[in-house]
Design a protein around this motif. Sequence first.
Motif, PDB file in Angstrom:
ATOM      1  N   LEU A 256       5.952  21.666 -24.534  1.00  0.00           N
ATOM      2  CA  LEU A 256       7.044  21.291 -25.431  1.00  0.00           C
ATOM      3  C   LEU A 256       6.751  19.993 -26.182  1.00  0.00           C
ATOM      4  O   LEU A 256       7.491  19.617 -27.085  1.00  0.00           O
ATOM      5  CB  LEU A 256       8.350  21.142 -24.646  1.00  0.00           C
ATOM      6  CG  LEU A 256       8.831  22.398 -23.917  1.00  0.00           C
ATOM      7  CD1 LEU A 256      10.040  22.069 -23.047  1.00  0.00           C
ATOM      8  CD2 LEU A 256       9.136  23.511 -24.898  1.00  0.00           C
TER       9      LEU A 256
ATOM     10  N   ARG B 296      16.241  24.600 -15.186  1.00  0.00           N
ATOM     11  CA  ARG B 296      16.555  23.710 -14.055  1.00  0.00           C
ATOM     12  C   ARG B 296      17.653  24.315 -13.172  1.00  0.00           C
ATOM     13  O   ARG B 296      17.573  24.274 -11.943  1.00  0.00           O
ATOM     14  CB  ARG B 296      16.996  22.340 -14.553  1.00  0.00           C
ATOM     15  CG  ARG B 296      15.898  21.463 -15.049  1.00  0.00           C
ATOM     16  CD  ARG B 296      16.340  20.027 -15.285  1.00  0.00           C
ATOM     17  NE  ARG B 296      15.460  19.322 -16.187  1.00  0.00           N
ATOM     18  CZ  ARG B 296      14.192  19.036 -15.983  1.00  0.00           C
ATOM     19  NH1 ARG B 296      13.627  19.407 -14.853  1.00  0.00           N
ATOM     20  NH2 ARG B 296      13.473  18.398 -16.868  1.00  0.00           N
TER      21      ARG B 296
ATOM     22  N   MET C  82       6.534  26.926 -17.002  1.00  0.00           N
ATOM     23  CA  MET C  82       6.052  26.259 -18.191  1.00  0.00           C
ATOM     24  C   MET C  82       6.689  26.852 -19.453  1.00  0.00           C
ATOM     25  O   MET C  82       6.189  27.833 -19.996  1.00  0.00           O
ATOM     26  CB  MET C  82       4.525  26.358 -18.243  1.00  0.00           C
ATOM     27  CG  MET C  82       3.904  25.307 -19.096  1.00  0.00           C
ATOM     28  SD  MET C  82       2.129  25.177 -18.809  1.00  0.00           S
ATOM     29  CE  MET C  82       2.030  24.403 -17.210  1.00  0.00           C
ATOM     30  N   PRO C  83       7.816  26.259 -19.914  1.00  0.00           N
ATOM     31  CA  PRO C  83       8.418  26.771 -21.146  1.00  0.00           C
ATOM     32  C   PRO C  83       7.533  26.479 -22.358  1.00  0.00           C
ATOM     33  O   PRO C  83       6.959  25.397 -22.467  1.00  0.00           O
ATOM     34  CB  PRO C  83       9.749  26.026 -21.229  1.00  0.00           C
ATOM     35  CG  PRO C  83       9.650  24.873 -20.297  1.00  0.00           C
ATOM     36  CD  PRO C  83       8.559  25.163 -19.322  1.00  0.00           C
TER      37      PRO C  83
ATOM     38  N   ILE D  43       9.193  22.363 -12.988  1.00  0.00           N
ATOM     39  CA  ILE D  43       9.090  22.610 -14.426  1.00  0.00           C
ATOM     40  C   ILE D  43       8.042  21.679 -14.994  1.00  0.00           C
ATOM     41  O   ILE D  43       8.018  20.489 -14.682  1.00  0.00           O
ATOM     42  CB  ILE D  43      10.449  22.383 -15.123  1.00  0.00           C
ATOM     43  CG1 ILE D  43      11.488  23.352 -14.567  1.00  0.00           C
ATOM     44  CG2 ILE D  43      10.305  22.546 -16.637  1.00  0.00           C
ATOM     45  CD1 ILE D  43      12.906  23.098 -15.054  1.00  0.00           C
ATOM     46  N   ASP D  44       7.173  22.224 -15.813  1.00  0.00           N
ATOM     47  CA  ASP D  44       6.141  21.446 -16.504  1.00  0.00           C
ATOM     48  C   ASP D  44       6.411  21.598 -18.001  1.00  0.00           C
ATOM     49  O   ASP D  44       6.312  22.694 -18.544  1.00  0.00           O
ATOM     50  CB  ASP D  44       4.754  21.980 -16.146  1.00  0.00           C
ATOM     51  CG  ASP D  44       3.635  21.146 -16.722  1.00  0.00           C
ATOM     52  OD1 ASP D  44       3.704  20.807 -17.927  1.00  0.00           O
ATOM     53  OD2 ASP D  44       2.672  20.855 -15.995  1.00  0.00           O
ATOM     54  N   GLU D  45       6.760  20.510 -18.659  1.00  0.00           N
ATOM     55  CA  GLU D  45       7.176  20.549 -20.060  1.00  0.00           C
ATOM     56  C   GLU D  45       6.049  20.215 -21.044  1.00  0.00           C
ATOM     57  O   GLU D  45       6.319  20.014 -22.232  1.00  0.00           O
ATOM     58  CB  GLU D  45       8.357  19.595 -20.283  1.00  0.00           C
ATOM     59  CG  GLU D  45       9.591  19.986 -19.502  1.00  0.00           C
ATOM     60  CD  GLU D  45      10.769  19.072 -19.768  1.00  0.00           C
ATOM     61  OE1 GLU D  45      11.016  18.738 -20.950  1.00  0.00           O
ATOM     62  OE2 GLU D  45      11.446  18.685 -18.790  1.00  0.00           O
ATOM     63  N   ARG D  46       4.804  20.205 -20.618  1.00  0.00           N
ATOM     64  CA  ARG D  46       3.708  19.778 -21.501  1.00  0.00           C
ATOM     65  C   ARG D  46       3.613  20.602 -22.777  1.00  0.00           C
ATOM     66  O   ARG D  46       3.238  20.072 -23.823  1.00  0.00           O
ATOM     67  CB  ARG D  46       2.383  19.733 -20.753  1.00  0.00           C
ATOM     68  CG  ARG D  46       1.726  21.060 -20.512  1.00  0.00           C
ATOM     69  CD  ARG D  46       0.442  20.953 -19.699  1.00  0.00           C
ATOM     70  NE  ARG D  46       0.763  20.512 -18.360  1.00  0.00           N
ATOM     71  CZ  ARG D  46       0.061  19.597 -17.693  1.00  0.00           C
ATOM     72  NH1 ARG D  46      -1.029  19.087 -18.201  1.00  0.00           N
ATOM     73  NH2 ARG D  46       0.431  19.219 -16.496  1.00  0.00           N
TER      74      ARG D  46
ATOM     75  N   GLY E 246       6.540  25.868 -26.322  1.00  0.00           N
ATOM     76  CA  GLY E 246       7.083  25.112 -27.448  1.00  0.00           C
ATOM     77  C   GLY E 246       7.103  25.964 -28.701  1.00  0.00           C
ATOM     78  O   GLY E 246       7.601  27.086 -28.688  1.00  0.00           O
TER      79      GLY E 246
ATOM     80  N   VAL F  90      15.222  24.331 -21.116  1.00  0.00           N
ATOM     81  CA  VAL F  90      14.832  23.578 -19.915  1.00  0.00           C
ATOM     82  C   VAL F  90      16.038  23.376 -19.001  1.00  0.00           C
ATOM     83  O   VAL F  90      15.928  23.516 -17.777  1.00  0.00           O
ATOM     84  CB  VAL F  90      14.179  22.230 -20.295  1.00  0.00           C
ATOM     85  CG1 VAL F  90      13.995  21.343 -19.072  1.00  0.00           C
ATOM     86  CG2 VAL F  90      12.839  22.467 -20.988  1.00  0.00           C
TER      87      VAL F  90
ATOM     88  N   ALA G 190      14.578  23.621 -27.146  1.00  0.00           N
ATOM     89  CA  ALA G 190      13.912  23.402 -25.864  1.00  0.00           C
ATOM     90  C   ALA G 190      14.822  22.755 -24.834  1.00  0.00           C
ATOM     91  O   ALA G 190      14.778  23.128 -23.654  1.00  0.00           O
ATOM     92  CB  ALA G 190      12.654  22.570 -26.058  1.00  0.00           C
ATOM     93  N   HIS G 191      15.648  21.788 -25.235  1.00  0.00           N
ATOM     94  CA  HIS G 191      16.469  21.103 -24.230  1.00  0.00           C
ATOM     95  C   HIS G 191      17.437  22.067 -23.539  1.00  0.00           C
ATOM     96  O   HIS G 191      17.695  21.928 -22.341  1.00  0.00           O
ATOM     97  CB  HIS G 191      17.199  19.897 -24.836  1.00  0.00           C
ATOM     98  CG  HIS G 191      18.313  20.232 -25.770  1.00  0.00           C
ATOM     99  ND1 HIS G 191      18.119  20.558 -27.095  1.00  0.00           N
ATOM    100  CD2 HIS G 191      19.651  20.301 -25.551  1.00  0.00           C
ATOM    101  CE1 HIS G 191      19.280  20.793 -27.669  1.00  0.00           C
ATOM    102  NE2 HIS G 191      20.230  20.655 -26.753  1.00  0.00           N
TER     103      HIS G 191
END
Length: 180
Positions: A75, A59, A36-37, A70-73, A39, A55, A51-52
Amino acid sequence: MATGILGGTFDPVHNAHLAMARAALEALALERILWMPTGSPKYRAPARTPAHHRVAMLRLAIEGEPRYQIDERELAPGHSGYTVDTLKSLGFRPVLLLGGDQYAKLETWHCWREVLALAEIAVIARPGWPPTDGRARFVPMAPLAISASEIRARLASGEDVSAMVPAKVLDYIRQHNLYR
């Protein structure tokens, strides 16, 4: 499904992050790890790298491991960045994976008691940090002296970091001229 949550800026993701995830999978019999990165939380400085890119590096680092997702919530625009809000949004009770340094500061977190109610806590060994106080499970791990800040500093000065990050991540960093 027993799910571990491993959060962080991952700026960049490095070999110690991967070792932590492997240690947690084994010690806790987890079926998966959600990476979970973070934000841009209001309570601290945001990650240096957009962020891109973070992520994309994540990956590359986890590809080929079906138990990693990966869970980007965190971000998403408007996300508070507070762990308690993330845990409320999950719909299940995960195992929150923390380093000993973060666990030592847990009682300073926003709604920390609610965090304890929403997730089981597992603490990953860090050099000089003793086993937990009984509120959390302990994940043994051989210490790795790797930090993202050291990696960024070494890259900025042109030093080699090939032993600290996965090869595909280093290729991405070079290709996108990150951390210069």
